[in-house]
Write a protein that holds these residues in place. Structure first.
Motif, PDB file in Angstrom:
ATOM      1  N   ALA A   1       0.829  -1.201   0.000  1.00  0.00           N
ATOM      2  CA  ALA A   1       0.000   0.000   0.000  1.00  0.00           C
ATOM      3  C   ALA A   1       0.864   1.251   0.000  1.00  0.00           C
ATOM      4  CB  ALA A   1      -0.909   0.004   1.216  1.00  0.00           C
ATOM      5  N   GLY A   2       0.320   2.295  -0.552  1.00  0.00           N
ATOM      6  CA  GLY A   2       0.991   3.596  -0.495  1.00  0.00           C
ATOM      7  C   GLY A   2       1.796   3.907  -1.735  1.00  0.00           C
ATOM      8  N   ARG A   3       2.363   5.079  -1.698  1.00  0.00           N
ATOM      9  CA  ARG A   3       3.136   5.576  -2.805  1.00  0.00           C
ATOM     10  C   ARG A   3       4.552   4.990  -2.766  1.00  0.00           C
ATOM     11  NH1 ARG A   3       3.665  12.012  -3.965  1.00  0.00           N
ATOM     12  NH2 ARG A   3       5.005  11.846  -5.758  1.00  0.00           N
ATOM     13  N   PRO A   4       5.089   4.626  -3.936  1.00  0.00           N
ATOM     14  CA  PRO A   4       6.461   4.091  -3.941  1.00  0.00           C
ATOM     15  C   PRO A   4       7.463   5.127  -3.465  1.00  0.00           C
ATOM     16  CG  PRO A   4       5.392   3.767  -6.059  1.00  0.00           C
ATOM     17  CD  PRO A   4       4.498   4.641  -5.250  1.00  0.00           C
ATOM     18  N   ARG A   5       8.510   4.677  -2.785  1.00  0.00           N
ATOM     19  CA  ARG A   5       9.545   5.595  -2.313  1.00  0.00           C
ATOM     20  C   ARG A   5      10.402   6.072  -3.475  1.00  0.00           C
ATOM     21  NH1 ARG A   5      10.992   5.391   3.311  1.00  0.00           N
ATOM     22  NH2 ARG A   5       9.581   3.985   4.394  1.00  0.00           N
ATOM     23  N   ARG A   6      10.900   7.272  -3.311  1.00  0.00           N
ATOM     24  CA  ARG A   6      11.823   7.814  -4.308  1.00  0.00           C
ATOM     25  C   ARG A   6      13.153   7.072  -4.211  1.00  0.00           C
ATOM     26  NH1 ARG A   6      11.740  14.356  -4.079  1.00  0.00           N
ATOM     27  NH2 ARG A   6       9.502  14.588  -4.373  1.00  0.00           N
TER      28      ARG A   6
END
Length: 69
Positions: A61-66
């Motif tokens: 879940a969530g936005r992928p890390r940079r």
């Protein structure tokens, strides 16, 4: 040969199984991540097998890390 009615789901039923909103189910259909059949009235029908296949491959879940440079 048509599918038995209990094997065909609406977006509302699919949302309940996945634990998401109907809007999210429609988004997944538009992204072609869930196979669905478009009804003439504008709704979608989803085969239970396709939905369970999608659900068996969980994503984080969530936005992928940079990535650090």
């Amino acid at each position: 040969m048509s599918k038995p009615v209990d094997e065909i789901l609406t977006t509302k039923e699919a949302a309940g199984i996945l634990g998401v909103t109907q809007s999210r189910v429609r988004q997944l259909i538009r992204e072609e991540r869930i196979e669905a059949i478009n009804k003439n009235g504008g709704g979608w029908l989803i085969e239970r097998g396709h939905l369970l296949e999608f659900a068996s491959h969980p994503r984080q879940a969530g936005r992928p890390r940079r990535k650090e440079k």
